[in-house]
Every structure is written in structure tokens, then in C-alpha cells.
Design a protein around this motif. Sequence first.
Motif, short mmCIF file in Angstrom:
data_model
loop_
_atom_site.label_atom_id
_atom_site.label_comp_id
_atom_site.label_asym_id
_atom_site.label_seq_id
_atom_site.Cartn_x
_atom_site.Cartn_y
_atom_site.Cartn_z
N ARG A 60 0.73 -1.24 -0.05
CA ARG A 60 -0.05 -0.11 0.10
C ARG A 60 0.83 1.29 -0.04
N PRO A 61 0.52 2.29 -0.68
CA PRO A 61 1.35 3.31 -0.71
C PRO A 61 1.43 4.12 0.62
N GLU A 62 2.47 4.84 0.82
CA GLU A 62 2.89 5.45 2.08
C GLU A 62 1.76 6.54 2.21
N GLN A 63 1.83 7.22 1.09
CA GLN A 63 0.92 8.41 1.12
C GLN A 63 -0.38 8.24 0.09
N THR A 64 -1.40 8.80 0.34
CA THR A 64 -2.67 8.62 -0.56
C THR A 64 -2.08 9.18 -2.11
N ARG A 65 -2.33 8.21 -3.03
CA ARG A 65 -1.98 8.27 -4.39
C ARG A 65 -3.24 8.90 -5.25
N ASP A 183 -5.79 4.92 0.40
CA ASP A 183 -4.50 4.67 -0.15
C ASP A 183 -4.84 5.57 -1.63
N TYR A 184 -5.75 5.53 -2.10
CA TYR A 184 -5.99 5.88 -3.52
C TYR A 184 -6.89 6.79 -3.72
N ALA A 313 0.11 -0.70 -8.46
CA ALA A 313 0.37 -0.79 -6.89
C ALA A 313 1.86 -0.92 -6.91
N GLY A 316 3.98 1.97 -7.42
CA GLY A 316 4.03 3.02 -6.54
C GLY A 316 5.15 2.84 -5.79
N VAL A 317 5.80 1.62 -5.75
CA VAL A 317 6.85 1.57 -4.74
C VAL A 317 8.14 1.31 -5.51
#
Length: 342
Positions: A60-65, A183-184, A313, A316-317
Motif C-alpha cells: 500500500r502506498p505510504e501516502q495517498t496516491r 490509499d488511492y 500498486a 507506486g513503490v
Amino acid sequence: MRSDANIAGPMTEPVPGPRTESAGEDVSRETPSPMDDTPIGRAAQLAVEALGRAGEGLPRPEQTRVMVIANQKGGVGKTTTTVNLAASLALHGARVLVIDLDPQGNASTALGIDHHAEVPSIYDVLVESKPLAEVVQPVPDVEGLFCAPATIDLAGAEIELVSLVARESRLQRAIQAYEQPLDYILIDCPPSLGLLTVNALVAGAEVLIPIQCEYYALEGLGQLLRNVDLVRGHLNPRLHVSTILLTMYDGRTRLASQVAEEVRSHFGDEVLRTSIPRSVRISEAPSYGQTVLTYDPGSSGALSYFEAAREIALRGVGVRYDVQHGATGTQKDQHTMTEGIQ
Ligand SMILES: Nc1ncnc2c1ncn2[C@@H]1O[C@H](COP(=O)(O)OP(=O)(O)OP(=O)(O)O)[C@@H](O)[C@H]1O
Ligand SMILES: [Mg+2]
């Protein structure tokens, strides 16, 4: 495997069925029942199991994408992509908000969200400064998925916004004030480059452009890319085109593979390896107020959106499963993107 195979990657490799290579009206090869004792039925069963394992193994992304799904060309699959990616990400265990920014309200319909004229909607947020939290509704059937619906009022917002303070950044402000963890956020844009789309571009960091695999696919894209440049230069320095998704890909036609090749050679790493096949199930799902992920989880359309979500996803990382170019790719210089595009 061809680079533009509809379904690629580890999750779907064990699934033997749903490819689209034979002739026929529409050969998405969906199955009527996952329990069928046929190869396709077994494929569907595997897919359902894959969906059952959703939530495992995806970061899951660290910040909202915040992703803006935009293309001013009509009918290229913006809404279909928004709702099906959102559902896929939610099935992976993410918390996802879809913002319907199109007066047509197609995303709201597809998610089974009531959006008749009296429903509190994104219009109230943009024009009346209503908090986003007061219009967001949970999507039935998919845990972790939410929708800020659009009503027909939004058709007037394009004009009404003109005279309002901070007319380009009203959506951005509303999102910043929204306190629920997400998350998104996926924003479904209308087929135009007016103030509604500008609001989305100011609010987001990533632009996702669905491109339909047909003649003239790239026409008009230059205008969108120049708008992205303008918004980045003046209003939102983080904005970039992060993702290109090929939609309605028909592997039987030469044209589709030619368009795919052209798009890949132009955009390179931004293009997802997964492309979305033309599929009857994808087009049927909205009339049941469902995404294809719940309407027919074993269908090729569901699998391909699920796979595209997985790629997004992982990207994103910083992970790209591009076999030829290694595990990670580099961001193409955004200023070179408009070259050669009208
Ligand atoms: N992969 C697909 N296979 C078959 N039909 C599809 C697919 N993707 C989208 N469609 C259908 O194509 C039509 C246009 O798709 P969609 O509404 O997602 O495009 P859009 O870009 O949001 O359109 P608009 O510009 O009007 O908002 C819809 O009827 C949709 O059901
Ligand atoms: Mg749409």
C-alpha cells in the motif's frame, strides 16, 4: 509471450483460459458459472480464488496516491478504467475513493451509487464548498471502496466555477480537508479539458491516460499533455503522467497491435504491460451497477483490470516487472512527451 499480451504476470500465469485470439463477435471468453467443469470454468475458479486472496502481497502506498484519469477524447474507457481499477485496488485491501467528476455520472452508476438530482454530490463540494466527507458514499459489495457521486448539476459547474475564488483548486482543497485515511483517490474526468478537468489536474499528482487501441488513438493527446505541462508549471509542480493504459485491445486485429506499438514507442515505461481486452462482460457490468470484478470475476476483463491494478500498486513503490529492462524503470522526462504528438 507478446509484450502487449492482455494478461501478463505471475498472478494470471496459472490461469489457462481467457485469451482473445480466435474469430467471433467478441471473444472475451467469459464464463457463465465459475463452477463449470470446463477449462474456462476452471480458469474462472482460479481467478475467483485469486480474488479471494486479494489484499495479500500488494504494497500500500505510504501516502495517498491521487490519480487523474483523463483523455479529452470521448469513449476511450476513462470511466471503465476508473471504476474497475478502483475495485481491483480495493479487493487488494486498499482503501479507495472514486471521485466522479463527469456530469454524465457514469462512474457513480457503474458503482451502484444513487446520484439523482437531490443526492449530495461533488457539485456541492466544488460550487457550494460542502465538505467532501458529506457526499462520500460506501460502494455496495466492495469493502474499502467509496464514491463521491456526480449529479446532473455538475453540468453547470463548468460555468459556475468561472466566477468563484480559487476556481482551479477547489477540488484540491476539498481533498486536503478530507480526513479519512485513503490509499488511492481516482478521479474520473469528463471528455473535455475545461475547469472540471483542470480541478482534477490541480488536485492530483499522477495522470493516467487510457488510450483506445484504434486509428487516431494519439490524436488530440498533445493538447492534454500540454495542459498537464501548463498545470505543472503554474499550479501543481508534482503533476506528471505516470500511467498509460491501452484499452479495448483486440488482439485479432493488426491495427490494435500497431497502435500498441506506437504508444509504447512513444511513451515507453509509462505504458502498463497489461492491456485491457475488448470484452462484453466489461461493457455489461455497469448496467447492473457493478464493476466487472464483482459481475464476473473470472472474466478476461476482470483479470486484466486486476493485473493492471497490481502493476500500478507495484510501480507506486518503484517496482516494475519489465523483464527486458530489469526490476525498476526510470521516469521519462515529461518535457519530451509532447514531441511528435499533435
Ligand atoms: N474493454 C472494454 N471492452 C468492451 N467495452 C468497453 C471496454 N471499455 C469500455 N467499454 C465500453 O465503451 C464505452 C465507453 O467506455 P467509457 O464510458 O469507460 O469511456 P469514457 O472515456 O469514460 O467515455 P466518456 O468520454 O463519455 O466519459 C462504454 O459503453 C463501455 O462500456
Ligand atoms: Mg466517462
